[in-house]
Write a protein that holds these residues in place. Structure first.
Motif, PDB file in Angstrom:
ATOM      1  N   THR A 153       0.670 -19.808  18.475  1.00  0.00           N
ATOM      2  CA  THR A 153      -0.139 -20.484  17.465  1.00  0.00           C
ATOM      3  C   THR A 153       0.727 -21.296  16.509  1.00  0.00           C
ATOM      4  O   THR A 153       0.224 -21.863  15.562  1.00  0.00           O
ATOM      5  CB  THR A 153      -0.948 -19.454  16.650  1.00  0.00           C
ATOM      6  OG1 THR A 153      -0.031 -18.577  15.994  1.00  0.00           O
ATOM      7  CG2 THR A 153      -1.882 -18.675  17.545  1.00  0.00           C
ATOM      8  N   ALA A 154       2.042 -21.335  16.738  1.00  0.00           N
ATOM      9  CA  ALA A 154       2.937 -22.071  15.845  1.00  0.00           C
ATOM     10  C   ALA A 154       2.655 -23.564  15.936  1.00  0.00           C
ATOM     11  O   ALA A 154       2.220 -24.075  16.959  1.00  0.00           O
ATOM     12  CB  ALA A 154       4.382 -21.785  16.205  1.00  0.00           C
ATOM     13  N   CYS A 155       2.943 -24.239  14.872  1.00  0.00           N
ATOM     14  CA  CYS A 155       2.746 -25.689  14.816  1.00  0.00           C
ATOM     15  C   CYS A 155       3.844 -26.406  15.600  1.00  0.00           C
ATOM     16  O   CYS A 155       4.977 -25.940  15.641  1.00  0.00           O
ATOM     17  CB  CYS A 155       2.799 -26.159  13.368  1.00  0.00           C
ATOM     18  SG  CYS A 155       1.435 -25.554  12.361  1.00  0.00           S
ATOM     19  N   ARG A 193       1.953 -28.939   8.907  1.00  0.00           N
ATOM     20  CA  ARG A 193       1.835 -27.504   8.634  1.00  0.00           C
ATOM     21  C   ARG A 193       1.033 -27.189   7.379  1.00  0.00           C
ATOM     22  O   ARG A 193       1.312 -26.256   6.671  1.00  0.00           O
ATOM     23  CB  ARG A 193       3.219 -26.860   8.534  1.00  0.00           C
ATOM     24  CG  ARG A 193       3.949 -26.801   9.836  1.00  0.00           C
ATOM     25  CD  ARG A 193       5.366 -26.272   9.657  1.00  0.00           C
ATOM     26  NE  ARG A 193       6.043 -26.058  10.896  1.00  0.00           N
ATOM     27  CZ  ARG A 193       6.547 -27.028  11.666  1.00  0.00           C
ATOM     28  NH1 ARG A 193       6.441 -28.268  11.312  1.00  0.00           N
ATOM     29  NH2 ARG A 193       7.153 -26.728  12.792  1.00  0.00           N
ATOM     30  N   ASP A 194       0.046 -27.986   7.095  1.00  0.00           N
ATOM     31  CA  ASP A 194      -0.771 -27.767   5.908  1.00  0.00           C
ATOM     32  C   ASP A 194      -2.239 -27.701   6.318  1.00  0.00           C
ATOM     33  O   ASP A 194      -2.831 -28.719   6.636  1.00  0.00           O
ATOM     34  CB  ASP A 194      -0.546 -28.888   4.891  1.00  0.00           C
ATOM     35  CG  ASP A 194      -1.288 -28.657   3.599  1.00  0.00           C
ATOM     36  OD1 ASP A 194      -1.510 -27.478   3.247  1.00  0.00           O
ATOM     37  OD2 ASP A 194      -1.650 -29.649   2.947  1.00  0.00           O
ATOM     38  N   ARG A 247      -8.059 -24.853   9.014  1.00  0.00           N
ATOM     39  CA  ARG A 247      -9.272 -25.425   8.424  1.00  0.00           C
ATOM     40  C   ARG A 247      -9.648 -26.730   9.123  1.00  0.00           C
ATOM     41  O   ARG A 247     -10.798 -26.979   9.426  1.00  0.00           O
ATOM     42  CB  ARG A 247      -9.079 -25.683   6.920  1.00  0.00           C
ATOM     43  CG  ARG A 247     -10.345 -26.204   6.232  1.00  0.00           C
ATOM     44  CD  ARG A 247     -10.093 -26.624   4.800  1.00  0.00           C
ATOM     45  NE  ARG A 247      -9.123 -27.695   4.658  1.00  0.00           N
ATOM     46  CZ  ARG A 247      -9.374 -28.983   4.910  1.00  0.00           C
ATOM     47  NH1 ARG A 247     -10.557 -29.357   5.332  1.00  0.00           N
ATOM     48  NH2 ARG A 247      -8.431 -29.888   4.738  1.00  0.00           N
ATOM     49  N   ARG A 248      -8.657 -27.579   9.400  1.00  0.00           N
ATOM     50  CA  ARG A 248      -8.908 -28.861  10.062  1.00  0.00           C
ATOM     51  C   ARG A 248      -9.233 -28.676  11.533  1.00  0.00           C
ATOM     52  O   ARG A 248      -9.855 -29.527  12.152  1.00  0.00           O
ATOM     53  CB  ARG A 248      -7.675 -29.756   9.945  1.00  0.00           C
ATOM     54  CG  ARG A 248      -7.504 -30.431   8.630  1.00  0.00           C
ATOM     55  CD  ARG A 248      -6.455 -31.543   8.722  1.00  0.00           C
ATOM     56  NE  ARG A 248      -5.269 -31.172   9.432  1.00  0.00           N
ATOM     57  CZ  ARG A 248      -4.097 -30.911   8.866  1.00  0.00           C
ATOM     58  NH1 ARG A 248      -3.975 -30.972   7.572  1.00  0.00           N
ATOM     59  NH2 ARG A 248      -3.057 -30.592   9.594  1.00  0.00           N
ATOM     60  N   GLY A 249      -8.751 -27.590  12.131  1.00  0.00           N
ATOM     61  CA  GLY A 249      -8.963 -27.364  13.558  1.00  0.00           C
ATOM     62  C   GLY A 249      -8.023 -28.171  14.423  1.00  0.00           C
ATOM     63  O   GLY A 249      -8.250 -28.334  15.616  1.00  0.00           O
ATOM     64  N   ARG A 308      -1.666 -31.941  12.640  1.00  0.00           N
ATOM     65  CA  ARG A 308      -1.626 -33.351  12.258  1.00  0.00           C
ATOM     66  C   ARG A 308      -0.277 -33.656  11.619  1.00  0.00           C
ATOM     67  O   ARG A 308       0.186 -32.937  10.756  1.00  0.00           O
ATOM     68  CB  ARG A 308      -2.746 -33.649  11.266  1.00  0.00           C
ATOM     69  CG  ARG A 308      -2.797 -35.114  10.876  1.00  0.00           C
ATOM     70  CD  ARG A 308      -3.957 -35.404   9.992  1.00  0.00           C
ATOM     71  NE  ARG A 308      -5.176 -35.181  10.769  1.00  0.00           N
ATOM     72  CZ  ARG A 308      -6.382 -35.377  10.283  1.00  0.00           C
ATOM     73  NH1 ARG A 308      -6.544 -35.759   9.052  1.00  0.00           N
ATOM     74  NH2 ARG A 308      -7.430 -35.165  11.035  1.00  0.00           N
ATOM     75  N   SER A 309       0.317 -34.766  12.036  1.00  0.00           N
ATOM     76  CA  SER A 309       1.556 -35.209  11.402  1.00  0.00           C
ATOM     77  C   SER A 309       1.213 -35.910  10.086  1.00  0.00           C
ATOM     78  O   SER A 309       0.049 -36.200   9.812  1.00  0.00           O
ATOM     79  CB  SER A 309       2.312 -36.179  12.311  1.00  0.00           C
ATOM     80  OG  SER A 309       1.624 -37.406  12.415  1.00  0.00           O
ATOM     81  N   ARG A 310       2.218 -36.155   9.294  1.00  0.00           N
ATOM     82  CA  ARG A 310       1.989 -36.954   8.096  1.00  0.00           C
ATOM     83  C   ARG A 310       1.566 -38.349   8.534  1.00  0.00           C
ATOM     84  O   ARG A 310       2.096 -38.887   9.498  1.00  0.00           O
ATOM     85  CB  ARG A 310       3.252 -37.048   7.255  1.00  0.00           C
ATOM     86  CG  ARG A 310       3.582 -35.754   6.590  1.00  0.00           C
ATOM     87  CD  ARG A 310       4.730 -35.926   5.623  1.00  0.00           C
ATOM     88  NE  ARG A 310       4.981 -34.660   4.988  1.00  0.00           N
ATOM     89  CZ  ARG A 310       6.173 -34.185   4.715  1.00  0.00           C
ATOM     90  NH1 ARG A 310       7.233 -34.892   5.004  1.00  0.00           N
ATOM     91  NH2 ARG A 310       6.312 -33.016   4.147  1.00  0.00           N
TER      92      ARG A 310
END
Length: 118
Positions: A24-26, A32-33, A37-39, A42-44
């Motif tokens: 489950t690691a990013c 990593r934020d 919640r977002r599902g 996502r990168s910056r």
């Protein structure tokens, strides 16, 4: 592994990222934020900024569903006022788009060649 230890192989190895293996690691590019919640990971967002006034504000980011088999994708976003549009491309589509844009930009800088634009 010691008898009675109930974890998958790899969970005890510290990787170069400094973290333990975890399904489950990013990914390393994830912001990593709030992934849960977002599902999605996502990168910056990288803003498409020309340092000039533009009608649209553009941005591009990598996204990936939290499903272990999901592939990363490229998310293009355009915002004008309160309206926003988003387009998600596969990595392959984004790569082809990169070459198509390079070709079009090259043509935009072209000069007349015997009366024809090259």
């Amino acid at each position: 592994m010691a008898p009675g230890v109930d974890r998958l192989c790899g969970y005890v190895h510290v990787f170069p990222t400094g973290t333990l293996a975890d399904r489950t690691a990013c990914p390393r590019w994830c912001d990593r934020d709030d992934c849960q919640r977002r599902g999605q990971h996502r990168s910056r967002a990288r803003h498409v900024d020309t340092n000039r006034p533009e009608a649209f504000i553009g941005g591009v980011a990598l996204v990936q569903a939290l499903h272990p088999a999901a592939e990363p994708m490229v998310n293009l976003t355009s915002v004008e006022g309160s309206a926003a549009a988003s387009l998600v491309l596969s990595i392959g589509q984004a790569r082809v788009l990169r070459y198509r844009l390079a070709h079009l930009l090259g043509m935009a800088k072209a000069g007349p060649n015997g009366g024809c634009w090259v």
